[in-house]
Design a protein around this motif. Structure first.
Motif, mmCIF file in Angstrom:
data_model
loop_
_atom_site.group_PDB
_atom_site.id
_atom_site.type_symbol
_atom_site.label_atom_id
_atom_site.label_comp_id
_atom_site.label_asym_id
_atom_site.label_seq_id
_atom_site.Cartn_x
_atom_site.Cartn_y
_atom_site.Cartn_z
ATOM 1 N N UNK A 32 10.105 8.300 6.007
ATOM 2 C CA UNK A 32 10.087 9.802 6.181
ATOM 3 C C UNK A 32 9.532 10.612 5.094
ATOM 4 N N UNK A 33 9.680 10.192 3.878
ATOM 5 C CA UNK A 33 9.372 10.909 2.599
ATOM 6 C C UNK A 33 7.955 11.090 2.486
ATOM 7 N N UNK A 34 7.258 9.981 3.153
ATOM 8 C CA UNK A 34 5.779 9.910 2.877
ATOM 9 C C UNK A 34 4.973 10.178 4.289
ATOM 10 N N UNK A 35 5.545 10.754 5.224
ATOM 11 C CA UNK A 35 5.040 10.762 6.277
ATOM 12 C C UNK A 35 5.427 12.110 7.034
ATOM 13 N N UNK A 59 0.747 8.640 -1.758
ATOM 14 C CA UNK A 59 1.524 7.787 -2.540
ATOM 15 C C UNK A 59 1.140 6.399 -2.807
ATOM 16 N N UNK A 60 1.569 5.689 -3.758
ATOM 17 C CA UNK A 60 1.147 4.278 -4.127
ATOM 18 C C UNK A 60 1.946 3.266 -3.293
ATOM 19 N N UNK A 61 2.977 3.821 -2.682
ATOM 20 C CA UNK A 61 3.861 2.908 -1.937
ATOM 21 C C UNK A 61 3.447 2.428 -0.565
ATOM 22 N N UNK A 62 3.068 1.313 -0.461
ATOM 23 C CA UNK A 62 2.436 0.710 0.914
ATOM 24 C C UNK A 62 3.533 0.783 1.980
ATOM 25 N N UNK A 69 1.299 0.551 8.693
ATOM 26 C CA UNK A 69 0.384 -0.241 7.668
ATOM 27 C C UNK A 69 -1.163 0.277 7.858
ATOM 28 N N UNK A 70 -1.469 0.554 9.049
ATOM 29 C CA UNK A 70 -2.930 0.855 9.340
ATOM 30 C C UNK A 70 -3.333 2.622 9.223
ATOM 31 N N UNK A 71 -2.246 3.132 8.677
ATOM 32 C CA UNK A 71 -2.406 4.503 8.470
ATOM 33 C C UNK A 71 -3.361 4.819 7.135
ATOM 34 N N UNK A 72 -3.964 5.921 7.443
ATOM 35 C CA UNK A 72 -4.973 6.715 6.291
ATOM 36 C C UNK A 72 -4.165 7.847 6.184
ATOM 37 N N UNK A 73 -4.882 8.941 5.791
ATOM 38 C CA UNK A 73 -4.260 10.350 5.281
ATOM 39 C C UNK A 73 -3.755 10.977 6.578
ATOM 40 N N UNK A 74 -4.710 11.117 7.799
ATOM 41 C CA UNK A 74 -4.427 11.740 8.908
ATOM 42 C C UNK A 74 -4.507 10.658 10.252
#
Length: 144
Positions: A32-35, A59-62, A69-74
């Motif tokens: 939730x912190x990166x999405x 973020x650098x965190x995968x 896992x498949x997400x890009x920025x949008x």
């Protein structure tokens, strides 16, 4: 018509999209912190709406082990209720939404993904993507 598809089962009215939005939020809770989630995102002042737009913060965190896992920025997600199925037309509609979103927001199309979520195996769509579009279809994770 709102993106909240209403299905009547006897006298009960089932609103599937709110449940899906809550489920995807819960599934992606560890990140939730990166999405960032935008439900029923309006593309225009008219009836065009993306079911869910997930914006991945830089973020650098995968993110491992699920759809993110498949997400890009949008990331545009289209949901089909258990009574519905993912069709070839659904693919082109959501593909169009992605192109429209990229155009209206001046985003690079390569920074977008589209995901079609449903409970039925979309064999007609997968056959179309492979034979007509020349895409390679593979299972990245169980069910994805």
């Amino acid at each position: 018509m709102s993106g909240r598809r209403k299905v009547s089962r006897g006298s009960a009215l089932i609103l599937w999209h709110p449940a899906f939005c809550e489920a995807i939020s819960m599934d992606l809770e560890p990140w939730k912190d990166v999405l960032e989630f935008k439900f029923e995102y309006e593309l225009t002042t008219g009836p065009l709406k993306i079911d869910v737009l997930v914006i991945r913060k830089l973020t650098a965190d995968p993110i491992k082990g699920n759809i993110a896992t498949l997400f890009r920025e949008y990331n545009i997600l289209e949901y089909k209720s258990p009574e519905d199925y993912i069709s070839v037309d659904n693919f082109y509609k959501v593909y169009g939404y992605a192109c429209f979103y990229a155009s209206l927001s001046s985003k690079n199309i390569d920074s977008l993904t589209i995901s079609l979520v449903g409970s039925r195996y979309p064999k007609e769509l997968l056959r179309h993507l492979e034979k007509t579009r020349g895409y390679r279809v593979e299972e990245a994770y169980s069910g994805i």
